[in-house]
Design an enzyme around this catalytic site. Structure first.
Site, PDB file in Angstrom:
ATOM      1  N   GLY A  75       0.818  -1.212   0.000  1.00  0.00           N
ATOM      2  CA  GLY A  75       0.000   0.000   0.000  1.00  0.00           C
ATOM      3  C   GLY A  75       0.851   1.261   0.000  1.00  0.00           C
ATOM      4  CG  ASN A 153      -5.923   4.047   8.316  1.00  0.00           C
ATOM      5  OD1 ASN A 153      -6.303   5.052   7.708  1.00  0.00           O
ATOM      6  ND2 ASN A 153      -4.872   4.067   9.104  1.00  0.00           N
ATOM      7  N   GLY A 202      -1.902  -6.225   0.017  1.00  0.00           N
ATOM      8  CA  GLY A 202      -2.282  -7.625   0.208  1.00  0.00           C
ATOM      9  C   GLY A 202      -2.530  -8.026   1.657  1.00  0.00           C
ATOM     10  CG  HIS A 203      -0.125  -6.409   5.053  1.00  0.00           C
ATOM     11  ND1 HIS A 203      -0.188  -6.042   6.370  1.00  0.00           N
ATOM     12  CD2 HIS A 203       0.181  -5.285   4.369  1.00  0.00           C
ATOM     13  CE1 HIS A 203       0.084  -4.749   6.468  1.00  0.00           C
ATOM     14  NE2 HIS A 203       0.311  -4.266   5.273  1.00  0.00           N
ATOM     15  CB  THR A 239      12.879  -9.684 -10.249  1.00  0.00           C
ATOM     16  OG1 THR A 239      14.057  -9.419 -11.005  1.00  0.00           O
ATOM     17  CG2 THR A 239      12.426 -11.114 -10.478  1.00  0.00           C
ATOM     18  CB  CYS A 324       1.276   3.780  10.572  1.00  0.00           C
ATOM     19  SG  CYS A 324       1.107   2.442   9.430  1.00  0.00           S
TER      20      CYS A 324
HETATM   21  N1  PLP Z   1      -3.178   2.967   3.392  1.00  0.00           N
HETATM   22  C1  PLP Z   1      -3.976   2.585   4.402  1.00  0.00           C
HETATM   23  C2  PLP Z   1      -5.349   3.144   4.500  1.00  0.00           C
HETATM   24  C3  PLP Z   1      -3.514   1.661   5.356  1.00  0.00           C
HETATM   25  O1  PLP Z   1      -4.313   1.298   6.361  1.00  0.00           O
HETATM   26  C4  PLP Z   1      -2.196   1.161   5.221  1.00  0.00           C
HETATM   27  C5  PLP Z   1      -1.638   0.247   6.242  1.00  0.00           C
HETATM   28  O2  PLP Z   1      -1.924   0.346   7.416  1.00  0.00           O
HETATM   29  C6  PLP Z   1      -1.409   1.578   4.140  1.00  0.00           C
HETATM   30  C7  PLP Z   1      -1.941   2.488   3.242  1.00  0.00           C
HETATM   31  C8  PLP Z   1      -0.017   1.055   3.940  1.00  0.00           C
HETATM   32  O3  PLP Z   1      -0.055  -0.245   3.395  1.00  0.00           O
HETATM   33  P1  PLP Z   1       1.206  -1.224   3.511  1.00  0.00           P
HETATM   34  O4  PLP Z   1       1.283  -1.657   4.940  1.00  0.00           O
HETATM   35  O5  PLP Z   1       0.889  -2.349   2.578  1.00  0.00           O
HETATM   36  O6  PLP Z   1       2.398  -0.468   3.071  1.00  0.00           O
END
Ligand code: PLP
Length: 388
Positions: A75, A153, A202-203, A239, A324
């Site tokens: 992301g 989020n 993905g995660h 890759t 985060c």
């Molecule tokens: N955007 C949103 C809304 C998210 O919740 C997150 C991850 O918490 C991200 C972006 C970042 O994604 P990634 O952890 O795959 O870098």
């Protein structure tokens, strides 16, 4: 309360474990079908075919062309590429970004500001919904990008993306939507919705970590930010993470096929009922449509970080806001933007669940959470002074 050995994962918005189907689909690409898709020999061509098949699967789910999909490392990369790549492809210098975006978006925009780009922020209302008026009033001739996430989020609030799209396109400005939390819970049909750029990770949906996707509408111009061997039609070199791409496709397919998420929604309702009975508590974004799996609340007279630690001791894994920003020590920028006072925002807790959670999990949270809140409040001098 005696501690139990029970473990309840209620942090699915931070990350998830891969599903059995995802793991099974990925497995061959680690030790047997490990070819490089750029190699001309059979092993390489098998890997190339697997990547193509994954792209086809995802295109069918999102209702877009395979040529509009680019695999990334997650992301964060997709978000940064959407923004920087758009900036590099135009001579315009103004971006409108919602104030509640993920740090991957906000910090990328701030970086561009240091290089002379101009930012305008669109605020949110008290229910956590992005102001469409703020977007419209800030659009000018120099605006090249509107950025608005599909669902937040931290609060889980689903955003008025179709209205935002209508306003952006009325003025000929591209729309980028971070769809990382929304995918699998909000219906996405890119043949009908006018979204120019869209990011997926993905995660968050039982896919592997380090995998993601950027959708770039065929009308939209974007420059690469990673240079090298010219993979992904020259726009994203490196890759291909073949196993990851295969796993991502299965994860997206599984997430989208179970779009209703009715079981998760009913578990959230149980949590909602429990939390709403705890005094001096606010459920954030409660008047807005929310994702089925996220519930965010502020508990007055306690620190969210203390509550997360307390719950952890009882085997409940949750977050105070987003994974985060948990370590920043500052209340969430999302909650502050909603007008929640600083002191209240400090008491934030986010519980995020998915289809792996059971009713027993939720009942356990409902048993521990009120006691945890009560215990922590009983140690707060201000609470004691006011209520004892
Ligand atoms: N955007 C949103 C809304 C998210 O919740 C997150 C991850 O918490 C991200 C972006 C970042 O994604 P990634 O952890 O795959 O870098």
């Amino acid at each position: 309360m005696p501690k139990e050995s029970r473990k309840v994962y209620a942090d699915a918005a931070s990350t998830t474990g891969v599903s059995d189907a995802v793991l099974k689909a990925m497995q061959p690409f680690f030790q047997t079908e490990y070819g490089n898709p750029s190699s001309a020999h059979t092993l390489g061509q098998q890997a190339k075919a697997a990547v193509s098949q994954a792209r086809e699967m995802i295109a069918a789910q999102l209702r877009c062309s395979e040529d509009e999909l680019y695999f990334t490392s997650g992301g964060t990369e997709s978000d940064c590429w959407a923004i920087i790549g758009s900036a590099l492809a135009t001579t315009k210098r103004h971006i409108i970004v919602s104030i509640i975006e993920h740090p991957a978006v906000l910090n990328c925009c701030k970086m561009l500001e240091q290089f002379g780009y101009r930012l305008s922020y669109a605020g949110v209302n008290a229910d956590g919904q992005i102001s469409v008026e703020d977007i419209e009033k800030n659009i000018c001739d120099d605006t090249f990008l509107v950025i608005a996430m599909m669902a937040n989020n931290e609060t889980g609030v689903i955003q008025p993306i179709d209205e935002i799209s209508a306003v952006s396109h009325k003025y000929g400005v591209s729309l980028f939507s971070d769809c990382v939390q929304a995918i699998g819970s909000v219906s996405i049909n890119l043949s009908l919705q006018k979204i120019d750029l869209l990011s997926i990770s993905g995660h968050k949906i039982c896919g592997p970590k380090g995998t993601g996707l950027l959708y770039v509408n065929e009308r939209c111009k974007i420059a690469p930010i990673i240079y090298g061997g010219g993979q992904e039609r020259g726009l994203r070199s490196g890759t291909e993470n073949v196993a990851g791409i295969v796993g991502l496709a299965v994860a997206i397919q599984q997430a989208v096929c179970d779009l209703d998420k009715n079981t998760v929604r009913s578990l959230r309702a149980v949590l909602h009922d429990c939390i709403s009975k705890i005094p001096y508590t606010t459920i954030n974004g409660d008047c807005s449509p929310t994702l089925p799996g996220i519930i965010s609340a502020c508990f007055d007279y306690i620190e969210g970080s203390d509550l997360v630690r307390y719950l952890n001791e009882y085997g409940i894994f949750a977050s105070s806001s987003s994974a985060c920003s948990t370590n920043s020590g500052r209340p969430s920028h999302v909650l502050l933007a909603m007008g929640i006072p600083y002191s209240r925002a400090r008491g934030a807790l986010r519980l995020s669940i998915n289809g792996n959670n059971t009713l027993q999990d939720i009942k356990y949270i409902c048993k521990v959470l009120p006691l945890a809140v009560q215990r922590l409040r009983s140690q707060n001098p201000e609470y004691i002074r006011l209520f004892r």
